[in-house]
Motif scaffolding. Sequence first.
Motif, mmCIF file in Angstrom:
data_model
loop_
_atom_site.group_PDB
_atom_site.id
_atom_site.type_symbol
_atom_site.label_atom_id
_atom_site.label_comp_id
_atom_site.label_asym_id
_atom_site.label_seq_id
_atom_site.Cartn_x
_atom_site.Cartn_y
_atom_site.Cartn_z
ATOM 1 N N LEU A 1 -7.338 -47.670 -27.481
ATOM 2 C CA LEU A 1 -7.054 -46.402 -28.135
ATOM 3 C C LEU A 1 -8.103 -45.388 -27.688
ATOM 4 C CD1 LEU A 1 -5.354 -44.989 -30.438
ATOM 5 C CD2 LEU A 1 -7.253 -45.576 -31.948
ATOM 6 N N ASN A 2 -7.618 -44.245 -27.268
ATOM 7 C CA ASN A 2 -8.511 -43.196 -26.773
ATOM 8 C C ASN A 2 -9.032 -42.382 -27.951
ATOM 9 O OD1 ASN A 2 -9.747 -41.074 -25.466
ATOM 10 N ND2 ASN A 2 -8.128 -40.823 -23.947
ATOM 11 N N ARG A 3 -10.330 -42.478 -28.203
ATOM 12 C CA ARG A 3 -10.937 -41.715 -29.296
ATOM 13 C C ARG A 3 -11.793 -40.581 -28.753
ATOM 14 N NH1 ARG A 3 -14.491 -44.499 -32.270
ATOM 15 N NH2 ARG A 3 -14.909 -45.985 -30.618
ATOM 16 N N GLY A 4 -11.481 -40.159 -27.540
ATOM 17 C CA GLY A 4 -12.221 -39.044 -26.947
ATOM 18 C C GLY A 4 -13.667 -39.412 -26.710
ATOM 19 N N VAL A 5 -14.552 -38.514 -27.112
ATOM 20 C CA VAL A 5 -15.975 -38.756 -26.860
ATOM 21 C C VAL A 5 -16.500 -39.954 -27.644
ATOM 22 C CG1 VAL A 5 -16.516 -36.380 -26.255
ATOM 23 C CG2 VAL A 5 -16.576 -37.092 -28.655
ATOM 24 N N ALA A 6 -15.752 -40.380 -28.650
ATOM 25 C CA ALA A 6 -16.185 -41.552 -29.425
ATOM 26 C C ALA A 6 -15.889 -42.856 -28.693
ATOM 27 C CB ALA A 6 -15.519 -41.550 -30.797
ATOM 28 N N GLY A 7 -15.203 -42.770 -27.572
ATOM 29 C CA GLY A 7 -14.967 -43.971 -26.771
ATOM 30 C C GLY A 7 -13.590 -44.566 -26.970
ATOM 31 N N LEU B 1 -20.138 -63.672 -15.332
ATOM 32 C CA LEU B 1 -19.904 -62.508 -14.495
ATOM 33 C C LEU B 1 -19.477 -61.323 -15.345
ATOM 34 C CD1 LEU B 1 -19.551 -61.660 -11.441
ATOM 35 C CD2 LEU B 1 -17.154 -62.245 -11.710
ATOM 36 N N PHE B 2 -20.226 -60.250 -15.248
ATOM 37 C CA PHE B 2 -19.783 -59.013 -15.885
ATOM 38 C C PHE B 2 -19.702 -57.935 -14.819
ATOM 39 C CE2 PHE B 2 -21.500 -60.793 -19.976
ATOM 40 C CZ PHE B 2 -20.268 -60.872 -20.603
ATOM 41 N N GLN B 3 -18.561 -57.880 -14.142
ATOM 42 C CA GLN B 3 -18.382 -56.816 -13.160
ATOM 43 C C GLN B 3 -18.037 -55.516 -13.857
ATOM 44 O OE1 GLN B 3 -15.473 -58.427 -10.382
ATOM 45 N NE2 GLN B 3 -17.113 -58.793 -8.927
ATOM 46 N N ASN B 4 -17.364 -55.628 -14.956
ATOM 47 C CA ASN B 4 -17.003 -54.477 -15.780
ATOM 48 C C ASN B 4 -15.994 -53.552 -15.079
ATOM 49 O OD1 ASN B 4 -18.885 -55.312 -17.796
ATOM 50 N ND2 ASN B 4 -20.500 -54.437 -16.545
ATOM 51 N N ASN B 5 -15.014 -53.119 -15.847
ATOM 52 C CA ASN B 5 -14.023 -52.184 -15.314
ATOM 53 C C ASN B 5 -14.674 -50.835 -15.031
ATOM 54 O OD1 ASN B 5 -12.014 -54.144 -15.773
ATOM 55 N ND2 ASN B 5 -11.824 -53.481 -17.914
ATOM 56 N N ASN B 6 -14.043 -50.078 -14.180
ATOM 57 C CA ASN B 6 -14.548 -48.736 -13.873
ATOM 58 C C ASN B 6 -13.594 -47.690 -14.432
ATOM 59 O OD1 ASN B 6 -16.589 -49.904 -12.324
ATOM 60 N ND2 ASN B 6 -15.352 -49.847 -10.472
ATOM 61 N N LYS C 1 -18.249 -33.525 -5.952
ATOM 62 C CA LYS C 1 -17.873 -34.325 -4.776
ATOM 63 C C LYS C 1 -17.991 -35.826 -5.005
ATOM 64 C CE LYS C 1 -18.874 -30.754 -1.354
ATOM 65 N NZ LYS C 1 -17.499 -30.270 -1.480
ATOM 66 N N ARG C 2 -17.755 -36.249 -6.226
ATOM 67 C CA ARG C 2 -17.852 -37.671 -6.509
ATOM 68 C C ARG C 2 -17.059 -38.035 -7.761
ATOM 69 N NH1 ARG C 2 -22.641 -39.704 -6.216
ATOM 70 N NH2 ARG C 2 -22.604 -41.170 -7.919
ATOM 71 N N PHE C 3 -16.828 -39.323 -7.899
ATOM 72 C CA PHE C 3 -16.322 -39.870 -9.154
ATOM 73 C C PHE C 3 -17.521 -40.386 -9.943
ATOM 74 C CE2 PHE C 3 -12.441 -39.837 -6.762
ATOM 75 C CZ PHE C 3 -11.408 -39.802 -7.678
ATOM 76 N N VAL C 4 -17.433 -40.291 -11.252
ATOM 77 C CA VAL C 4 -18.535 -40.740 -12.110
ATOM 78 C C VAL C 4 -18.001 -41.815 -13.052
ATOM 79 C CG1 VAL C 4 -20.233 -40.064 -13.833
ATOM 80 C CG2 VAL C 4 -19.620 -38.472 -11.994
ATOM 81 N N ASN C 5 -18.589 -42.994 -12.966
ATOM 82 C CA ASN C 5 -18.129 -44.111 -13.791
ATOM 83 C C ASN C 5 -18.673 -43.982 -15.213
ATOM 84 O OD1 ASN C 5 -17.070 -46.500 -14.673
ATOM 85 N ND2 ASN C 5 -18.502 -47.817 -13.567
ATOM 86 N N VAL C 6 -17.782 -43.891 -16.184
ATOM 87 C CA VAL C 6 -18.216 -43.737 -17.567
ATOM 88 C C VAL C 6 -17.736 -44.900 -18.440
ATOM 89 C CG1 VAL C 6 -18.351 -41.224 -17.433
ATOM 90 C CG2 VAL C 6 -16.207 -42.306 -18.140
ATOM 91 N N ALA C 7 -17.309 -45.984 -17.796
ATOM 92 C CA ALA C 7 -16.827 -47.125 -18.589
ATOM 93 C C ALA C 7 -17.989 -47.778 -19.326
ATOM 94 C CB ALA C 7 -16.155 -48.150 -17.679
ATOM 95 N N GLU C 8 -17.829 -47.942 -20.596
ATOM 96 C CA GLU C 8 -18.816 -48.674 -21.380
ATOM 97 C C GLU C 8 -18.127 -49.223 -22.619
ATOM 98 O OE1 GLU C 8 -21.843 -45.859 -22.287
ATOM 99 O OE2 GLU C 8 -20.740 -44.961 -23.920
ATOM 100 N N GLY C 9 -18.794 -50.189 -23.231
ATOM 101 C CA GLY C 9 -18.224 -50.781 -24.428
ATOM 102 C C GLY C 9 -16.962 -51.565 -24.122
ATOM 103 N N ALA C 10 -16.018 -51.485 -25.032
ATOM 104 C CA ALA C 10 -14.827 -52.332 -24.957
ATOM 105 C C ALA C 10 -14.025 -52.116 -23.683
ATOM 106 C CB ALA C 10 -13.939 -52.073 -26.173
ATOM 107 N N VAL C 11 -13.934 -50.866 -23.245
ATOM 108 C CA VAL C 11 -13.061 -50.587 -22.101
ATOM 109 C C VAL C 11 -13.637 -51.158 -20.798
ATOM 110 C CG1 VAL C 11 -14.014 -48.368 -21.337
ATOM 111 C CG2 VAL C 11 -11.538 -48.781 -21.209
#
Lengths: 313, 576
Positions: B429-435, B328-333, B343-353
């Motif tokens: 760790l938040n690396r900004g646009v680098a993820g 199962l890979f539901q993946n965090n949002n 008028k919406r939220f945009v899911n940008v979770a990818e990679g480790a997070v």
Amino acid sequence: MTELTATPAASLTWKERARRIDPRYLIAFLITLVLVLAQLRYHIVGGYERLAVALLACTATEALLSWFDRGKVVNLQSAYISGLSLTLLEKPQGAALWPIALGGWLAISSKYVLRYRESHLWNPTNFAIVTLLLVAPEHISVLSHQWGNDLATNLVIWVFGLVIASRVRVLHITLTYVAAFFALNTVRSLMLGQPILPEIAPITGPMYQLFVFFMITDPRTVVRGRRPQMIVAVIIALVEAMIRFASDQAWPLPTAFNAAPPLVALWLVGPVAKWIDLYRAGPRKPVPVPFPEAQATPPLPARGSSPVASGAR
Amino acid sequence: MIAVPFVAAIGLAFRLNSGPIRAPADAANPGFVLHDATKAAGITFVHHRPSFDSKITNVEPHVAALGASVSVTDFDGDGLPDLYFTNSRFGEPNALYRNKGDGTFEDVAASAGVADLNRPGEGVSMGGVWGDFDNDGREDLLVYRYGYLALLKNVDGKRFEDVTQTAGLRRWVNSNGAIWFDYDRDGLLDLYVTAYFRSDIDLWRLTTTRIMHNSFEYADNGGKNLLFHNVGGGKFEDVTDKLGVGSTRWTLAAASADFDEDGWPDLYLANDYGPEELFLNDHGKRFVLVKAGLSSESKSGMSVALGDAFNRGRLDAFVTNISERGYLFQNNNLRLNRLVDAKRFVNVAEGAVADAGWAWGAQFGDLNNDGMNELFVANGFISADSTTSYWYAMSKIAGANGRFFEDAASWPAFGNASLSGYERSRVYLNRGVAGWSDVAERVGATDTYDGRAVAFADLENRGAIDVIVANQNQPATLYRTTPDSANHWVEFHLVGTRSNRSAIGAEVVVESGDLKQRRIVDGGMGFASQNDRRLHFGLGRREWIDRVVIHWPSGTEQVLRHPLIDRLVTVTEPAG
């Protein structure tokens, strides 16, 4: 089969017209229906980029390899079906697209590499998914979505599936497998002293619906003859039951075995059965193609019981 | 010829399975370390899970897998954050750790009257949230249980009095979450209580075993969430139906903020076995359930944390989910708030997070004080026999029809199996646009407890966010954080006047050069947790703040120019 071109189309009834439709289109229609329904109701695709990558990887690989192998680009419908199957069944970790792209490549290229007597041995999607589950389990899962656990959705797919499987003349394979699944898993639960319902519950899940209608019945990788096909279906169910038995005992199996027993069973049994079938058939001879549209892909062996000339998925 | 790339593709998949070919340029130095200071701080709390009716013994490890919570407050008004942990077994006490100011704590729950809350007939604690519901300057406590709600009024900073009955809150709710917020901006804190199992279910006296969810993805047979309006005089009224927020999805967590920036606090729900829900507040008169991009995928929402993920000056939502290799890979949002412009939220979770295993509580916080929020995620569900996994059994029923597994008796017996057990916490760790990079092991977060609730607090008023984790059926953990000492910081302690005195719902935007970051005073956030009421901002190397904008719950907007940094600043809401 020659009567197919003998009657003027204008004089055909709608039933006759329906009967004349290339079964491959029915299969493509069914899997498209499944995908559209599941997406509209349950948003199962998980991002349209996955669908795009899967379709692109499959069709591009098919076009490239067929041109390379045969000097012409074959009908891409099989690749289309593979792409949809992959989208439905394979769920990557995070937003990763490489498992989809690699899966598409592996599915289609397996048809050109893993061959015997000019026939491929594995159902392409089955090969790709199980292989990826075996070598990259950290990043692949099978069908994370359960389509709402909703009986109504199941019924729609089963009704269409049964009608089309009947039309494509593979219904006996589907029904044999389902019957064997019920029987063997009932026996397994009795042997282990476990309740029966949880053991037969998986058959109502979407993975099994795709499995019984699109994988185990793949005309290009099933053996010839109605009875052998039914025997192979039983063997697949038996191997699956054995895998489940091992999982019940917590034997240390690769994740793929625990997560996708039917897919692994087909991955193990299908090519062996096909190889034996081809070996017994002897060297290949050209045969007429029952559907003119199917001529772009290799024809079936002479004694094939299915009229479908290309169903590789 | 084709065989070569064919085999190469298999080899490539095998290689990618062990990680990306080119490692991300993260974080040789994340800029902070975490030190397990639990023992040194004198925190000895151990959570105990409940036992239920023998009719559901087969699934008891699953049903009893919640209840470890932690919330932060300054209950005695000494300027130091204290900690409240809940227990979940009859007879086992909850703990209120008073911060002694020297890095150690003492449990005063018994003398304060907030320990003995796990009793037959009353229920067992699932969590607590703090808020000054009567605006008397002392933080009161709402404990939600599998059982009756309990409202405990802070009498004098030392003792608490049970006022549940007189407040009109004696309701049986199988709840895993509650938040304080002032939905009608009348200056009195209202209460939203989430429900998990149906509220007609007494888990110790079951009349039916049909108590489970009816879908793994779109279940709607959970308990009904409740909204209680604070009418003043220490009384509450149930306005759930009037306001339209009685979701019956299996809500595990709620958070509130003014997502659409219309001045009214909205509600965000993380639902197990279902899609997230966003209720927009229509001027305190009603809530409107909107899609906002949240209904496009259904997962298993475990917690919702709000924070400004990329310094856009907006509050984004991080919702944890379940991932398990092979199954199962539901993946965090990680949902960026674009309500105002799209008028919406945009899911940008990818990679480790996106994959933290079976993830539970999470919080945003600037652990290294560099001006960007990190994420701490607790995870792991049931750690029992490490050689036996329930995932295979789960896979049998997960695809079945909902009517089947709605009956707990249909589930295969758990026995002593683990289910996503022994998973380690993640620190992103938040690396900004680098993820985002997981630096948990590098910074020292190495526990493999079954983490549930996470709370952040600057426990020693030293400009560092410490991490407190409540673990299910296991000891609690306190990570003391040491951030990069060259980075600057500022903290704000807000005191409401026209707004509720706790200032819950106040949103603060700090602007310093290229930095613009928003935070909110939460009345409960994450999973079964509540952070320190005081807001902490890391500033990196920036040595001044241009301005601070405070959006008080009353609607008042206050601007501070060039406040001093590297200190805690107390701000009282302007009177008029």
